[in-house]
Enzyme design. Structure first.
Site, PDB file in Angstrom:
ATOM      1  N   LYS A  22      49.258  45.418  41.117  1.00 59.29           N
ATOM      2  CA  LYS A  22      49.260  43.955  41.009  1.00 59.29           C
ATOM      3  C   LYS A  22      48.185  43.474  40.046  1.00 59.29           C
ATOM      4  O   LYS A  22      48.420  42.612  39.195  1.00 59.29           O
ATOM      5  CB  LYS A  22      49.033  43.328  42.384  1.00 59.29           C
ATOM      6  N   ASN A  23      46.976  44.026  40.187  1.00 58.83           N
ATOM      7  CA  ASN A  23      45.848  43.539  39.396  1.00 58.83           C
ATOM      8  C   ASN A  23      45.899  43.991  37.942  1.00 58.83           C
ATOM      9  O   ASN A  23      45.072  43.566  37.136  1.00 58.83           O
ATOM     10  CB  ASN A  23      44.530  43.980  40.040  1.00 58.83           C
ATOM     11  N   ARG A  95      44.887  32.882  42.107  1.00 60.24           N
ATOM     12  CA  ARG A  95      43.744  32.767  41.222  1.00 60.24           C
ATOM     13  C   ARG A  95      44.003  33.368  39.834  1.00 60.24           C
ATOM     14  O   ARG A  95      43.464  32.901  38.832  1.00 60.24           O
ATOM     15  CB  ARG A  95      42.527  33.445  41.859  1.00 60.24           C
ATOM     16  N   CYS A 119      43.198  33.846  47.531  1.00 58.07           N
ATOM     17  CA  CYS A 119      42.608  34.151  48.834  1.00 58.07           C
ATOM     18  C   CYS A 119      41.288  33.420  49.026  1.00 58.07           C
ATOM     19  O   CYS A 119      40.499  33.284  48.094  1.00 58.07           O
ATOM     20  CB  CYS A 119      42.367  35.658  48.968  1.00 58.07           C
ATOM     21  N   LYS A 164      26.610  38.670  35.098  1.00 58.31           N
ATOM     22  CA  LYS A 164      27.000  39.569  36.186  1.00 58.31           C
ATOM     23  C   LYS A 164      28.393  40.094  35.867  1.00 58.31           C
ATOM     24  O   LYS A 164      29.148  39.471  35.110  1.00 58.31           O
ATOM     25  CB  LYS A 164      26.987  38.858  37.541  1.00 58.31           C
ATOM     26  N   VAL A 165      28.718  41.236  36.425  1.00 54.81           N
ATOM     27  CA  VAL A 165      30.022  41.832  36.151  1.00 54.81           C
ATOM     28  C   VAL A 165      31.108  40.970  36.779  1.00 54.81           C
ATOM     29  O   VAL A 165      31.061  40.652  37.964  1.00 54.81           O
ATOM     30  CB  VAL A 165      30.100  43.270  36.699  1.00 54.81           C
ATOM     31  N   SER A 166      32.081  40.580  35.962  1.00 52.17           N
ATOM     32  CA  SER A 166      33.201  39.764  36.440  1.00 52.17           C
ATOM     33  C   SER A 166      34.496  40.319  35.866  1.00 52.17           C
ATOM     34  O   SER A 166      34.694  40.299  34.647  1.00 52.17           O
ATOM     35  CB  SER A 166      33.032  38.302  36.013  1.00 52.17           C
ATOM     36  N   ASP A 308      38.234  45.317  47.469  1.00 49.10           N
ATOM     37  CA  ASP A 308      39.588  45.140  48.000  1.00 49.10           C
ATOM     38  C   ASP A 308      39.961  46.184  49.049  1.00 49.10           C
ATOM     39  O   ASP A 308      41.027  46.088  49.667  1.00 49.10           O
ATOM     40  CB  ASP A 308      40.615  45.180  46.864  1.00 49.10           C
ATOM     41  N   ILE A 330      30.180  41.987  46.538  1.00 46.82           N
ATOM     42  CA  ILE A 330      30.997  41.280  45.553  1.00 46.82           C
ATOM     43  C   ILE A 330      31.266  39.841  45.976  1.00 46.82           C
ATOM     44  O   ILE A 330      30.957  38.896  45.246  1.00 46.82           O
ATOM     45  CB  ILE A 330      32.330  42.019  45.310  1.00 46.82           C
TER      46      ILE A 330
END
Length: 419
Positions: A22-23, A95, A119, A164-166, A308, A330
């Protein structure tokens, strides 16, 4: 409203084929805006995919769907994109809708995207998305719940450090940079396999991207990208979930169709608990060996342990022998499954971003409610481990991220049905 009824107590045995990620597929679908036609295979049958299809159609895309037993093929034609606003009614559902912002802006010079939903597991602000696009020359304002972005001419290459890591902001930055003028260098990027998969798709479309899979990505913008076809990688989160399902039911399951390299950290964590995990030709075999040890866990950006999978791992630890500490680094609100697990007899105390889990001999069935996608499946795992009946409500969350979950579990002996 639909619900799941689970009668636990049966070890899972058999094999489970993993669906497309999905991601990975969602940003790849958004990338179709950057070219005229994109043919995507190994697309999972999920409501989030349907939402992204609706969003692209809303912008003027024509989408042909070829349905197979276990997957979709999508042929997305974006030559007639004529609307540049992503409306609230669609975006509020997911999102990932924000990933049309970068492609629309870099190709058409304008985009208006509603602030996203999805979510309810934390703030997940869009600040980094906006900051990196502004550094490319975009003019952006937030008005009436919408991100209103425009550029005078093409976006320009930039050097940008994410503070920051995104994952989400890294994806939007890459999608914007591939058509920007000049060179973009992105520092402190997400390194997730799904970002890597997006980059490989873009490279196949003709993008010039270096440093794929590292924290520093260099992109030389192109005037246009080519039509192509691309197969989405398999879902490591789904694979990890079924690995934990095998362990929590004291079963023996082959997880098939997944690259071991992207689930190795999951396998190593399971081995640490005393579960046997063996690499096989196209995946792993997970076997319960008579004892489940408590181990600590911290979630971190990849190659760390995925947030996740935190809820699923907590379900497993709730019946382990000993005490484990689970630290969520996270999202600040990702322990919403804890009260529901406690309703099933789990002994869990939350302190800030840490949860202390004292293993009990066995959980007991109960009526529980899903608060988000991953929490829903953690409660299913918990229900499978009991010797009684569990009823899970609000399962619409589940359909956002797991294809044919009841079928896959039932084929391995689980007693689970949707009513």
């Amino acid at each position: 409203m639909q619900k799941l009824i689970i009668h636990g107590g049966k070890p899972l045995e058999g094999s489970i084929n993993i669906s497309g990620a999905k991601n990975a597929v969602l940003p790849i679908m958004a990338a179709s805006i950057l070219t005229n036609k994109l043919h995507i295979t190994n697309v999972p049958k999920l409501t989030d995919v349907s939402t992204m299809k609706d969003l692209l159609r809303n912008h003027g895309a024509c989408i042909r769907i070829i349905e197979h037993t276990d997957e979709f093929e999508l042929i997305i034609n974006t030559t007639n994109i004529n609307k540049f606003t992503a409306d609230y009614e669609i975006v509020r559902k997911m999102r990932a809708s924000i990933w049309v912002l970068g492609p629309l802006l870099t190709k058409y010079g304008k985009a208006k995207v509603s602030l996203p939903g999805g979510c309810a597991i934390g703030a997940r602000q869009v600040d980094l998305h906006i900051a990196v696009l502004k550094s490319m020359g975009a003019e952006i304002e937030i008005e009436d719940g919408y991100i209103n972005a425009s550029s005078k001419g093409r976006l320009k290459g930039t050097h940008f450090i994410f503070d920051k890591v995104s994952v989400g902001a890294t994806i939007n930055a890459i999608l914007a940079a591939v058509l920007a003028k000049g060179e973009t260098v992105l520092f402190n990027c997400g390194r997730e396999p799904e970002i890597v998969d997006l980059c490989y798709c873009l490279i196949k479309m003709g993008a010039d991207i270096l440093g794929v899979g590292s924290s520093t990505i260099t992109i030389k913008g192109k005037d246009c990208l080519n039509e192509t076809s691309y197969k989405v990688l398999s879902d490591r989160i789904e694979a990890g979930t079924y690995m934990f399902a095998a362990a929590i039911t004291k079963g023996d399951v082959k997880i098939c169709g997944i690259d071991y390299n992207i689930i190795e950290n999951i396998a190593l964590k399971l081995i640490e608990t005393g579960i046997k995990v063996v690499q096989i030709n196209n995946g792993v075999q997970v076997t319960y060996k008579g004892k489940l040890n408590s181990v600590d866990l911290e979630t971190n950006p990849y190659p760390g342990f995925a947030t996740d999978l935190q809820a699923q791992f907590m379900s497993l630890m709730s019946i382990s022998s000993g005490v484990s500490m689970i630290t969520e680094n996270i999202f600040e609100n990702r322990f919403m499954h804890v009260p529901e697990l406690c309703r099933m007899g789990a002994d869990i105390v939350v302190r800030g971003n840490k949860a202390v889990v004292r293993g009990v001999e066995m959980l007991k069935g109960a009526e529980v409610m899903a608060s988000d996608l991953r929490a829903s499946v953690s409660l299913i795992l918990a229900g499978l481990s009991t010797n009684s009946k569990t009823v899970l409500h609000r399962i619409y969350h589940l359909d956002r991220g797991f294809q044919d979950l009841e079928k896959k579990l039932s084929n391995c002996g689980a007693n689970i049905k949707r009513v």
